[in-house]
Design a protein around this motif. Structure first.
Motif, mmCIF file in Angstrom:
data_model
loop_
_atom_site.group_PDB
_atom_site.id
_atom_site.type_symbol
_atom_site.label_atom_id
_atom_site.label_comp_id
_atom_site.label_asym_id
_atom_site.label_seq_id
_atom_site.Cartn_x
_atom_site.Cartn_y
_atom_site.Cartn_z
ATOM 1 N N ASP A 1 -5.567 7.911 -2.353
ATOM 2 C CA ASP A 1 -6.198 6.888 -1.516
ATOM 3 C C ASP A 1 -7.426 6.293 -2.218
ATOM 4 N N ARG B 1 0.333 3.950 -2.885
ATOM 5 C CA ARG B 1 -0.113 5.316 -2.564
ATOM 6 C C ARG B 1 0.845 6.342 -3.151
ATOM 7 N N ARG C 1 0.806 -1.225 0.000
ATOM 8 C CA ARG C 1 0.000 0.000 0.000
ATOM 9 C C ARG C 1 0.844 1.282 0.000
ATOM 10 N N GLN D 1 -7.830 2.369 -3.208
ATOM 11 C CA GLN D 1 -9.005 1.616 -2.768
ATOM 12 C C GLN D 1 -9.734 1.006 -3.957
#
Length: 294
Positions: free
Chosen positions: A33, A19, A15, A37
């Protein structure tokens, strides 16, 4: 551990990297974000399917999501953001922690985000993935439906835009940057005394009509008055960074990586003597902006 649990654990490990890709592609932590997602929802539904390089595959998924968001952005005109100057009161233009957004922007470079925002989605993807994350052109090309050679050309074109026109030789460039950096730091910190110390007593600030909606451009004179005006815009300083503005050291304000305002400085041995605040779209479009590297 079953496959969904294994995939969720591996995704969380990747992640931070994903990001970082999203932020450089989109210029906004919240949008980055959202992209990560969205990528997770796609990945969790599709499964790995025997993918050998999970990190590379996840990077590709996030990049494709960001590319779609950039293309959608091109077709959507956003409402202009008001700019805070003396006598105006406005709220935040985006949620979240402005200091965290600023720290992230500073780590990447506000000027870089601004220049990246002038690129086409395909140019931005080619440059970000190759130059910042070492993704081979052969892997980038299918995402934008180009050949590897054409993708290489896109990245090269973007690289030239990022570097901009080299400034004229100036032995004082580093000193001027220190002055502008100090101006930004004093504004962010709300240190009026430090800010006034950087200004010539007879400094003149000019702001065009797009900075504050007025019939005529605004002119503010005197170190204390200009300093108080900068303090009024303190919150906006969190989305501002140094850049080369027409070959000289200046500041660009770019919430979510989108250019909204430029400050051009005249600096002498006696301090900052003039500040031009530019927000009119046609004027912004004529300014040559590049990443400052001194």
């Amino acid at each position: 551990m079953n496959e969904p649990e294994w995939l969720a654990e591996r995704f969380e490990e990747h992640r931070p990297h994903l990001r970082a890709v999203g932020y450089r592609m989109l210029g906004s932590l919240s949008e980055a974000d959202d992209a990560v997602q969205d990528a997770w929802l796609r990945v969790s539904r599709a499964g790995t399917g025997g993918v050998e390089n999970l990190g590379g595959w996840l990077t590709t998924v996030v990049a494709r999501v960001c590319l779609n968001m950039l293309r959608s952005r091109e077709h959507r005109r956003e409402e202009p953001i008001d700019v805070q100057m003396p006598g105006t009161v406005i709220g935040r233009e985006f949620g979240g922690d402005p200091e965290q957004e600023a720290l992230t922007a500073d780590s990447v470079g506000v000027a870089l985000l601004v220049v990246l925002d002038t690129l086409t989605p395909a140019e931005r993807l080619a440059f970000v993935l190759h130059d910042m994350f070492a993704v081979p052109f052969e892997e980038i090309a299918p995402m934008i439906e180009r050949s590897p050679a054409a993708t290489r050309q896109l990245a090269s074109r973007a690289r030239r835009r990022v570097k901009g026109v080299a400034p004229a030789p100036d032995a004082d460039l580093s000193r001027r940057r220190r002055v502008v950096d100090a101006f930004l730091a004093a504004t962010r910190g709300g240190d009026l005394e430090a800010l006034v110390a950087l200004l010539h007593p007879d400094v003149v600030l000019r702001a065009d009509r797009a900075v504050v909606p007025t019939p005529e451009p605004i002119v503010v004179r005197g170190a204390h008055s200009v300093g108080k005006g900068a303090m009024a815009a303190m919150e906006r300083a969190w989305s501002t960074g140094t850049a080369l503005v027409d070959g000289a050291v200046g500041l660009v304000m770019a919430p979510r990586g989108r250019l909204r305002l430029v400050l051009s400085f005249t600096i002498t041995e006696d301090g900052i003597t003039e500040i031009d605040v530019i927000a009119e779209p046609d004027r912004l479009g004529r300014i040559d902006l590049a990443v400052l590297d001194v």
